[in-house]
Scaffold this motif. Sequence first.
Motif, PDB file in Angstrom:
ATOM      1  N   SER A 118       0.851  -1.031  -0.085  1.00 32.71           N
ATOM      2  CA  SER A 118       0.003   0.063  -0.107  1.00 32.71           C
ATOM      3  C   SER A 118       0.933   1.312  -0.005  1.00 32.71           C
ATOM      4  O   SER A 118       0.382   2.216  -0.687  1.00 32.71           O
ATOM      5  CB  SER A 118      -1.009  -0.066   1.161  1.00 32.71           C
ATOM      6  OG  SER A 118      -1.830  -1.056   1.322  1.00 32.71           O
ATOM      7  N   SER A 119       2.052   1.308   0.645  1.00 32.41           N
ATOM      8  CA  SER A 119       2.855   2.333   0.783  1.00 32.41           C
ATOM      9  C   SER A 119       3.462   2.777  -0.595  1.00 32.41           C
ATOM     10  O   SER A 119       3.567   3.973  -0.623  1.00 32.41           O
ATOM     11  CB  SER A 119       4.080   2.151   1.580  1.00 32.41           C
ATOM     12  OG  SER A 119       5.005   1.132   1.035  1.00 32.41           O
ATOM     13  N   LEU A 120       3.328   1.860  -1.607  1.00 31.16           N
ATOM     14  CA  LEU A 120       3.890   2.335  -2.696  1.00 31.16           C
ATOM     15  C   LEU A 120       2.967   3.689  -3.437  1.00 31.16           C
ATOM     16  O   LEU A 120       3.383   4.505  -4.164  1.00 31.16           O
ATOM     17  CB  LEU A 120       3.836   1.370  -3.938  1.00 31.16           C
ATOM     18  CG  LEU A 120       4.346   1.546  -5.265  1.00 31.16           C
ATOM     19  CD1 LEU A 120       5.726   1.926  -5.232  1.00 31.16           C
ATOM     20  CD2 LEU A 120       4.299   0.451  -6.423  1.00 31.16           C
ATOM     21  N   ALA A 121       1.632   3.319  -3.030  1.00 31.16           N
ATOM     22  CA  ALA A 121       0.778   4.740  -3.529  1.00 31.16           C
ATOM     23  C   ALA A 121       1.135   5.814  -2.698  1.00 31.16           C
ATOM     24  O   ALA A 121       1.036   6.952  -3.345  1.00 31.16           O
ATOM     25  CB  ALA A 121      -0.393   4.093  -3.303  1.00 31.16           C
ATOM     26  N   ALA A 135       4.047   7.363  -4.356  1.00 30.38           N
ATOM     27  CA  ALA A 135       4.005   7.999  -5.695  1.00 30.38           C
ATOM     28  C   ALA A 135       2.964   9.708  -5.362  1.00 30.38           C
ATOM     29  O   ALA A 135       3.455  10.663  -6.272  1.00 30.38           O
ATOM     30  CB  ALA A 135       3.076   7.136  -6.826  1.00 30.38           C
ATOM     31  N   ALA A 184       4.573   7.776   2.530  1.00 28.52           N
ATOM     32  CA  ALA A 184       4.309   6.041   2.615  1.00 28.52           C
ATOM     33  C   ALA A 184       3.836   5.889   3.844  1.00 28.52           C
ATOM     34  O   ALA A 184       2.895   5.059   4.126  1.00 28.52           O
ATOM     35  CB  ALA A 184       5.758   5.306   2.276  1.00 28.52           C
ATOM     36  N   PHE A 212      -1.976  -1.220  -3.982  1.00 29.70           N
ATOM     37  CA  PHE A 212      -0.755  -1.461  -4.821  1.00 29.70           C
ATOM     38  C   PHE A 212      -1.138  -1.222  -6.272  1.00 29.70           C
ATOM     39  O   PHE A 212      -0.275  -0.746  -7.017  1.00 29.70           O
ATOM     40  CB  PHE A 212      -0.400  -2.773  -4.665  1.00 29.70           C
ATOM     41  CG  PHE A 212       0.898  -3.197  -5.332  1.00 29.70           C
ATOM     42  CD1 PHE A 212       1.849  -2.593  -4.848  1.00 29.70           C
ATOM     43  CD2 PHE A 212       1.007  -4.249  -6.223  1.00 29.70           C
ATOM     44  CE1 PHE A 212       3.183  -3.067  -5.614  1.00 29.70           C
ATOM     45  CE2 PHE A 212       2.220  -4.583  -7.155  1.00 29.70           C
ATOM     46  CZ  PHE A 212       3.227  -4.083  -6.569  1.00 29.70           C
ATOM     47  N   GLY A 263      -0.644   2.543  -6.561  1.00 29.51           N
ATOM     48  CA  GLY A 263       0.579   2.723  -6.822  1.00 29.51           C
ATOM     49  C   GLY A 263       1.321   2.623  -8.207  1.00 29.51           C
ATOM     50  O   GLY A 263       1.864   3.543  -8.676  1.00 29.51           O
ATOM     51  N   LEU A 290       2.555   5.522 -10.611  1.00 24.03           N
ATOM     52  CA  LEU A 290       3.972   5.451 -11.373  1.00 24.03           C
ATOM     53  C   LEU A 290       4.085   5.360 -12.657  1.00 24.03           C
ATOM     54  O   LEU A 290       5.017   6.065 -13.178  1.00 24.03           O
ATOM     55  CB  LEU A 290       4.600   4.046 -10.745  1.00 24.03           C
ATOM     56  CG  LEU A 290       5.200   4.266  -9.174  1.00 24.03           C
ATOM     57  CD1 LEU A 290       5.805   2.589  -8.896  1.00 24.03           C
ATOM     58  CD2 LEU A 290       6.153   5.532  -8.859  1.00 24.03           C
TER      59      LEU A 290
END
Length: 377
Positions: free
Chosen positions: A49-52, A55, A73, A107, A110, A114
């Motif tokens: 989830s932290s990838l979003a 970004a 994040a 995800f 995210g 990206l």
Amino acid sequence: MDQILRLFSDYTFQVVAIGSVSLGVLSGLTGTFAVLRKQSLIGDSIAHSSLAGIAIAFMLTQTKNTEVLLLGALIIGLISTYITSFIAKNSRVNFESSMALVMASFFGLGLMLLTEIQKTPNSNQAGLNRFLFGQAATILERDVSLILIITAVVALATALFWKELKFFTFDPISAQIQGFNSKILNTLLSAFVVVSVVMGIQMVGVVLMSALLIAPAVAARQWTHSLLGMTLLSSLLGGISGLSGTIISSTVSQFPTGPGIVLVASVIVILSLLFAPQRGILARKITQSNVRKSHYDDILLLHLIENNKLVKDESYSKDVLVDIVKTDDHKMGSKSVDAWIHSLMNRSFLELTSDSLYSLTDSAYENLYLNGKGETL
């Protein structure tokens, strides 16, 4: 060996190694509670989830400053944790399913963001993909200092609330009845996992961070029954994984540090699962084999007693015992009979008299014959 010794004098290696060891200790500490609470996948959910958050933070600030990206994040990680708990508590969807739903949603968001960032004609967006699989070589001294501070804060908070966390981990309902605030404790443990994941995604990446969070705790669980022992051992194994992975990465050409750390942690888990003295697979197989052997030995002894082939208060030479057993069980050879006699003597069912004769003990007669005729077996 000389190459490894030279590594420890290299400044870049020192920075990465200290960061990796500290991250391993932090992951082992927080992972212990996640494993015991049967929430092992929460780290995976937060990491993806932290990838979003990374970004979104970049799109809002147009900067690749690590602190800013990790703050994004962190915020998204906390939000995803809250959403997961909210869905699990207010619907019929269980906790694991809600984690999978939230993880996939964030995800996917995210990855979409990206992709959009990569389309922008701005060279500043380059390098964000390193958060997918981690790039430990890019961490700076200030990043290591931040990890050390977070590790110290989490360790101090764990020590201060040790009794409450211990009670809440094993029996949350009783903890609430005793007056402990379950919401605060649950939030505290969730925050531990979130900050651990956020600190680790730069080095290990969102894909592998959950493995580093869980592996040391799973390995430590095989060696101890104590929460304190498990916590300390898990932190130690996490630190060893971090240092070993960094050494391997520095000595093997084109070998990334993050996967190296996770690979070492995985090897430790496999060895623990196999060779731990009580919970290990081999130890359990040996124990099961011994139990089956003892059970057969007892059944044979009981059969001989019930058929009056062995009688209490009478003594038998070894040759006579061998003949009695062979007559009753034609499959047993002399070596098997010797092992059977040895097994019974070890459990005090047979005793050797002064004139080198064998006789039944009171323990064998009472336990196997008088008390239910083998029903306890």
